[in-house]
Design a protein around this motif. Structure first.
Motif, PDB file in Angstrom:
ATOM      1  N   LYS A 135       0.821  -1.211   0.000  1.00 46.63           N
ATOM      2  CA  LYS A 135       0.000   0.000   0.000  1.00 46.63           C
ATOM      3  C   LYS A 135       0.857   1.264   0.000  1.00 46.63           C
ATOM      4  CE  LYS A 135      -3.926  -2.135   2.356  1.00 46.63           C
ATOM      5  NZ  LYS A 135      -4.825  -2.095   3.537  1.00 46.63           N
ATOM      6  N   LYS A 136       2.076   1.148   0.495  1.00 48.25           N
ATOM      7  CA  LYS A 136       2.967   2.307   0.487  1.00 48.25           C
ATOM      8  C   LYS A 136       3.416   2.664  -0.920  1.00 48.25           C
ATOM      9  CE  LYS A 136       4.880   1.363   5.082  1.00 48.25           C
ATOM     10  NZ  LYS A 136       6.128   1.079   5.844  1.00 48.25           N
ATOM     11  N   GLY A 137       3.344   1.705  -1.830  1.00 48.14           N
ATOM     12  CA  GLY A 137       3.807   1.929  -3.194  1.00 48.14           C
ATOM     13  C   GLY A 137       5.046   1.101  -3.499  1.00 48.14           C
ATOM     14  N   PHE A 138       5.663   1.403  -4.617  1.00 44.40           N
ATOM     15  CA  PHE A 138       6.871   0.697  -5.044  1.00 44.40           C
ATOM     16  C   PHE A 138       8.087   1.299  -4.346  1.00 44.40           C
ATOM     17  CE2 PHE A 138      10.495   0.608  -8.047  1.00 44.40           C
ATOM     18  CZ  PHE A 138      10.746  -0.760  -7.999  1.00 44.40           C
ATOM     19  N   LYS A 139       8.899   0.438  -3.751  1.00 49.41           N
ATOM     20  CA  LYS A 139      10.088   0.896  -3.035  1.00 49.41           C
ATOM     21  C   LYS A 139      11.253   1.020  -4.002  1.00 49.41           C
ATOM     22  CE  LYS A 139      12.616   0.023   1.264  1.00 49.41           C
ATOM     23  NZ  LYS A 139      12.774  -0.916   2.402  1.00 49.41           N
ATOM     24  N   ASP A 140      11.747   2.229  -4.168  1.00 47.54           N
ATOM     25  CA  ASP A 140      12.853   2.481  -5.080  1.00 47.54           C
ATOM     26  C   ASP A 140      13.977   3.167  -4.311  1.00 47.54           C
ATOM     27  OD1 ASP A 140      14.241   2.451  -7.414  1.00 47.54           O
ATOM     28  OD2 ASP A 140      12.996   3.904  -8.481  1.00 47.54           O
ATOM     29  N   TYR A 141      15.116   3.347  -4.979  1.00 46.75           N
ATOM     30  CA  TYR A 141      16.246   3.963  -4.291  1.00 46.75           C
ATOM     31  C   TYR A 141      17.173   4.651  -5.290  1.00 46.75           C
ATOM     32  CZ  TYR A 141      18.938  -0.070  -5.937  1.00 46.75           C
ATOM     33  OH  TYR A 141      19.540  -1.017  -6.721  1.00 46.75           O
ATOM     34  N   LEU A 142      17.973   5.558  -4.758  1.00 49.05           N
ATOM     35  CA  LEU A 142      19.036   6.218  -5.517  1.00 49.05           C
ATOM     36  C   LEU A 142      20.313   6.178  -4.674  1.00 49.05           C
ATOM     37  CD1 LEU A 142      17.300   9.376  -7.030  1.00 49.05           C
ATOM     38  CD2 LEU A 142      18.148   7.400  -8.274  1.00 49.05           C
ATOM     39  N   ASP A 143      21.433   5.932  -5.332  1.00 50.18           N
ATOM     40  CA  ASP A 143      22.728   5.890  -4.654  1.00 50.18           C
ATOM     41  C   ASP A 143      23.525   7.150  -4.976  1.00 50.18           C
ATOM     42  OD1 ASP A 143      22.180   3.463  -3.521  1.00 50.18           O
ATOM     43  OD2 ASP A 143      23.212   2.299  -5.064  1.00 50.18           O
ATOM     44  N   PHE A 144      24.200   7.676  -3.956  1.00 49.79           N
ATOM     45  CA  PHE A 144      25.031   8.869  -4.115  1.00 49.79           C
ATOM     46  C   PHE A 144      26.416   8.578  -3.535  1.00 49.79           C
ATOM     47  CE2 PHE A 144      20.658  10.263  -3.760  1.00 49.79           C
ATOM     48  CZ  PHE A 144      20.513  11.143  -4.814  1.00 49.79           C
ATOM     49  N   LYS A 145      27.447   8.912  -4.270  1.00 55.03           N
ATOM     50  CA  LYS A 145      28.825   8.772  -3.791  1.00 55.03           C
ATOM     51  C   LYS A 145      29.285  10.117  -3.242  1.00 55.03           C
ATOM     52  CE  LYS A 145      30.122   5.049  -6.964  1.00 55.03           C
ATOM     53  NZ  LYS A 145      30.219   4.037  -5.895  1.00 55.03           N
ATOM     54  N   ILE A 146      29.503  10.164  -1.948  1.00 57.24           N
ATOM     55  CA  ILE A 146      29.855  11.409  -1.261  1.00 57.24           C
ATOM     56  C   ILE A 146      31.172  11.198  -0.521  1.00 57.24           C
ATOM     57  CG2 ILE A 146      29.111  13.092   0.479  1.00 57.24           C
ATOM     58  CD1 ILE A 146      26.238  12.379  -0.217  1.00 57.24           C
ATOM     59  N   GLY A 147      32.004  12.205  -0.519  1.00 55.52           N
ATOM     60  CA  GLY A 147      33.337  12.115   0.073  1.00 55.52           C
ATOM     61  C   GLY A 147      33.329  11.942   1.583  1.00 55.52           C
ATOM     62  N   TYR A 148      34.488  11.509   2.123  1.00 56.11           N
ATOM     63  CA  TYR A 148      34.623  11.262   3.551  1.00 56.11           C
ATOM     64  C   TYR A 148      34.704  12.546   4.367  1.00 56.11           C
ATOM     65  CZ  TYR A 148      35.335   6.251   2.918  1.00 56.11           C
ATOM     66  OH  TYR A 148      35.160   4.926   2.647  1.00 56.11           O
TER      67      TYR A 148
ATOM     68  N   SER B 117      30.212  14.674   7.307  1.00 55.77           N
ATOM     69  CA  SER B 117      29.794  13.851   8.447  1.00 55.77           C
ATOM     70  C   SER B 117      28.488  13.123   8.123  1.00 55.77           C
ATOM     71  CB  SER B 117      29.598  14.726   9.685  1.00 55.77           C
ATOM     72  OG  SER B 117      28.494  15.601   9.500  1.00 55.77           O
ATOM     73  N   PRO B 118      28.202  12.015   8.801  1.00 57.11           N
ATOM     74  CA  PRO B 118      26.949  11.302   8.571  1.00 57.11           C
ATOM     75  C   PRO B 118      25.714  12.175   8.788  1.00 57.11           C
ATOM     76  CG  PRO B 118      28.461   9.929   9.817  1.00 57.11           C
ATOM     77  CD  PRO B 118      29.088  11.285   9.735  1.00 57.11           C
ATOM     78  N   GLU B 119      25.776  13.038   9.801  1.00 55.52           N
ATOM     79  CA  GLU B 119      24.628  13.910  10.063  1.00 55.52           C
ATOM     80  C   GLU B 119      24.384  14.860   8.900  1.00 55.52           C
ATOM     81  OE1 GLU B 119      27.155  13.453  12.103  1.00 55.52           O
ATOM     82  OE2 GLU B 119      26.237  12.262  13.709  1.00 55.52           O
ATOM     83  N   GLN B 120      25.467  15.421   8.334  1.00 58.52           N
ATOM     84  CA  GLN B 120      25.313  16.338   7.203  1.00 58.52           C
ATOM     85  C   GLN B 120      24.723  15.638   5.985  1.00 58.52           C
ATOM     86  OE1 GLN B 120      29.506  17.662   7.194  1.00 58.52           O
ATOM     87  NE2 GLN B 120      28.751  19.764   7.397  1.00 58.52           N
ATOM     88  N   VAL B 121      25.222  14.433   5.715  1.00 57.81           N
ATOM     89  CA  VAL B 121      24.737  13.702   4.544  1.00 57.81           C
ATOM     90  C   VAL B 121      23.271  13.312   4.713  1.00 57.81           C
ATOM     91  CG1 VAL B 121      25.023  11.647   3.131  1.00 57.81           C
ATOM     92  CG2 VAL B 121      27.029  12.851   4.002  1.00 57.81           C
ATOM     93  N   GLU B 122      22.917  12.824   5.899  1.00 58.68           N
ATOM     94  CA  GLU B 122      21.530  12.421   6.123  1.00 58.68           C
ATOM     95  C   GLU B 122      20.586  13.609   6.019  1.00 58.68           C
ATOM     96  OE1 GLU B 122      18.866   9.929   9.397  1.00 58.68           O
ATOM     97  OE2 GLU B 122      21.029  10.128   9.637  1.00 58.68           O
TER      98      GLU B 122
ATOM     99  N   CYS C 136      20.803   5.247   4.332  1.00 59.07           N
ATOM    100  CA  CYS C 136      21.738   4.273   4.891  1.00 59.07           C
ATOM    101  C   CYS C 136      23.009   4.228   4.048  1.00 59.07           C
ATOM    102  CB  CYS C 136      21.108   2.882   4.970  1.00 59.07           C
ATOM    103  SG  CYS C 136      20.555   2.228   3.384  1.00 59.07           S
ATOM    104  N   VAL C 137      24.058   3.643   4.630  1.00 59.90           N
ATOM    105  CA  VAL C 137      25.334   3.495   3.928  1.00 59.90           C
ATOM    106  C   VAL C 137      25.379   2.125   3.271  1.00 59.90           C
ATOM    107  CG1 VAL C 137      27.837   3.381   4.167  1.00 59.90           C
ATOM    108  CG2 VAL C 137      26.528   5.068   5.473  1.00 59.90           C
ATOM    109  N   ILE C 138      25.729   2.091   1.979  1.00 62.96           N
ATOM    110  CA  ILE C 138      25.807   0.843   1.231  1.00 62.96           C
ATOM    111  C   ILE C 138      27.236   0.341   1.143  1.00 62.96           C
ATOM    112  CG2 ILE C 138      25.385  -0.242  -1.006  1.00 62.96           C
ATOM    113  CD1 ILE C 138      22.884   0.374   0.632  1.00 62.96           C
ATOM    114  N   ASP C 139      28.181   1.260   0.972  1.00 62.52           N
ATOM    115  CA  ASP C 139      29.568   0.825   0.783  1.00 62.52           C
ATOM    116  C   ASP C 139      30.527   1.924   1.219  1.00 62.52           C
ATOM    117  OD1 ASP C 139      31.714  -0.861  -0.194  1.00 62.52           O
ATOM    118  OD2 ASP C 139      31.861   0.527  -1.893  1.00 62.52           O
ATOM    119  N   ASN C 140      31.536   1.549   1.990  1.00 62.03           N
ATOM    120  CA  ASN C 140      32.625   2.457   2.330  1.00 62.03           C
ATOM    121  C   ASN C 140      33.765   2.211   1.341  1.00 62.03           C
ATOM    122  OD1 ASN C 140      31.437   3.689   4.659  1.00 62.03           O
ATOM    123  ND2 ASN C 140      31.797   1.776   5.762  1.00 62.03           N
ATOM    124  N   GLY C 141      33.723   2.903   0.235  1.00 62.47           N
ATOM    125  CA  GLY C 141      34.684   2.671  -0.826  1.00 62.47           C
ATOM    126  C   GLY C 141      36.031   3.313  -0.577  1.00 62.47           C
ATOM    127  N   ASP C 142      36.935   3.095  -1.513  1.00 58.03           N
ATOM    128  CA  ASP C 142      38.282   3.659  -1.388  1.00 58.03           C
ATOM    129  C   ASP C 142      38.290   5.174  -1.540  1.00 58.03           C
ATOM    130  OD1 ASP C 142      39.332   1.143  -1.029  1.00 58.03           O
ATOM    131  OD2 ASP C 142      39.696   0.830  -3.173  1.00 58.03           O
TER     132      ASP C 142
END
Length: 356
Positions: A250-263, A266-271, A297-303
């Protein structure tokens, strides 16, 4: 002038029946659109186009036959035999075609399905209408064939088993070209695995679109990106992995977008940034479900950067791509205002330093 036209018509080798067929053929040719559309409650543009093409083809063939017959008779004084049988055959085919059209329209009204897809009415054949329509085609075609056989006095043809055996052999040889698609189409109709109006994604064929119609042989899908229609055989579609996007909660289709943001962020700023993107996007995009809060949420802590994911719901599956585009555009605008880079800045700096 009128007298010369009358004498020319009289000199033609046509009987009253021939003129009747010619007149009827002319009327059908002129009013084909009215004839085909009059008895349809919900119109399917593609079906109408194909039926119109078929009807006009019959008209043109009949006109051509009479034109060639009259020209040969007047210019070369060669009498064309069996002209009456030709007229009766043409009339039979023309009437049978129109009868089948109205029979099919009645079956569609009684057993078909109407779907509103992205604000536009489409018709979809149901399991029952496909089967009954096929039976109707066989009955009308058989009756027309029997009438034509009697017109040409070919009753002995029915008793020739070799001819019937040849027809059966042709059908058996062609079974692989249509029988598999018919069976798979009927299975999809019966199981309701795919129906008109459903938004599906087939990664194997790179398709994201709305199912317009499922026939006995193929499925028509309208692509959500370019808005064109795709036809794919039922056997290929049924053997592929299909994601039915519109069959969601009932909520609808769950979709997502990924963003690559530098280290450096801070997590608070990104959220806060990603939630602001969603808040601003729902003001412009009606496809987003504004009653259900997104998740970050965080998906990957890349290089070189952290991959952050924005999870959200789309309550209108026909606007999945529009919702993504609005979110991407909003993210780009806000990233410039809040000085949050979306270009994996560490890699960018390394490459820039190497070039320098």
């Amino acid at each position: 002038m009128f007298e010369s036209l009358t004498s020319a018509l009289v000199s033609l080798p046509f009987s009253l029946l021939d003129y009747l067929v010619i007149g009827m053929n002319l009327l059908v040719f002129l009013f084909a659109g009215y004839i085909l559309n009059k008895n349809q409650r919900v119109k399917n543009r593609n079906n109408n186009h194909h039926r119109m093409t078929g009807l006009r083809a019959i008209n043109l063939v009949l006109f051509l036959i009479y034109a060639v017959t009259g020209l040969v008779e007047l210019v070369f004084s060669i009498e064309i035999s069996h002209l009456q049988q030709i007229s009766q055959t043409g009339l039979t085919i023309l009437v049978a075609y129109i009868i089948y059209h109205y029979l099919q329209s009645s079956i569609i009204k009684r057993f078909g399905k109407n779907k509103e897809i992205d604000g536009e009415i489409y018709h979809s054949e149901s399991y029952a209408s496909e089967i009954i329509g096929l039976i109707g085609l066989i009955l009308v075609g058989s009756i027309a064939l029997l009438i034509i056989i009697n017109i040409w006095n070919l009753n002995s043809w029915l008793q020739t088993t070799s001819v019937l055996g040849g027809i059966l052999l042709i059908l058996f040889a062609a079974r692989e070209y249509f029988l598999g698609d018919m069976i798979n189409g009927l299975i999809m109709h019966y199981n309701d695995s795919i129906e008109a109006g459903a938004v599906i994604r087939v990664k194997q064929f790179d398709i994201l679109g709305v199912v317009i119609q499922i026939t006995l042989t193929q499925t028509k899908i309208r692509d959500l990106v370019q808005k064109h229609e795709i036809s794919i055989s039922n056997s290929k579609l049924r053997n592929a992995i299909i994601e039915t996007i519109s069959n969601s909660s009932k909520k609808g289709f769950k979709d997502y977008l990924d963003f690559k943001i530098g280290y450096d962020q801070s997590p608070e700023q990104v959220e806060t940034f990603l939630l602001s993107v969603w808040t601003k996007a729902i003001e412009q995009e009606i496809g987003l479900n504004k009653d259900t809060q997104p998740k970050v949420c965080v998906i990957d802590n890349g290089d070189h950067a952290v991959t952050w994911r924005l999870l959200y719901y789309v309550n209108n599956p026909y606007r999945i791509l529009e919702a993504r585009n609005h979110l991407q555009t909003t993210a780009f605008d806000l990233s410039r205002l809040e000085k949050i880079g979306l270009n994996t800045p560490v890699t960018h700096q390394i490459l820039s330093g190497t070039v320098n």
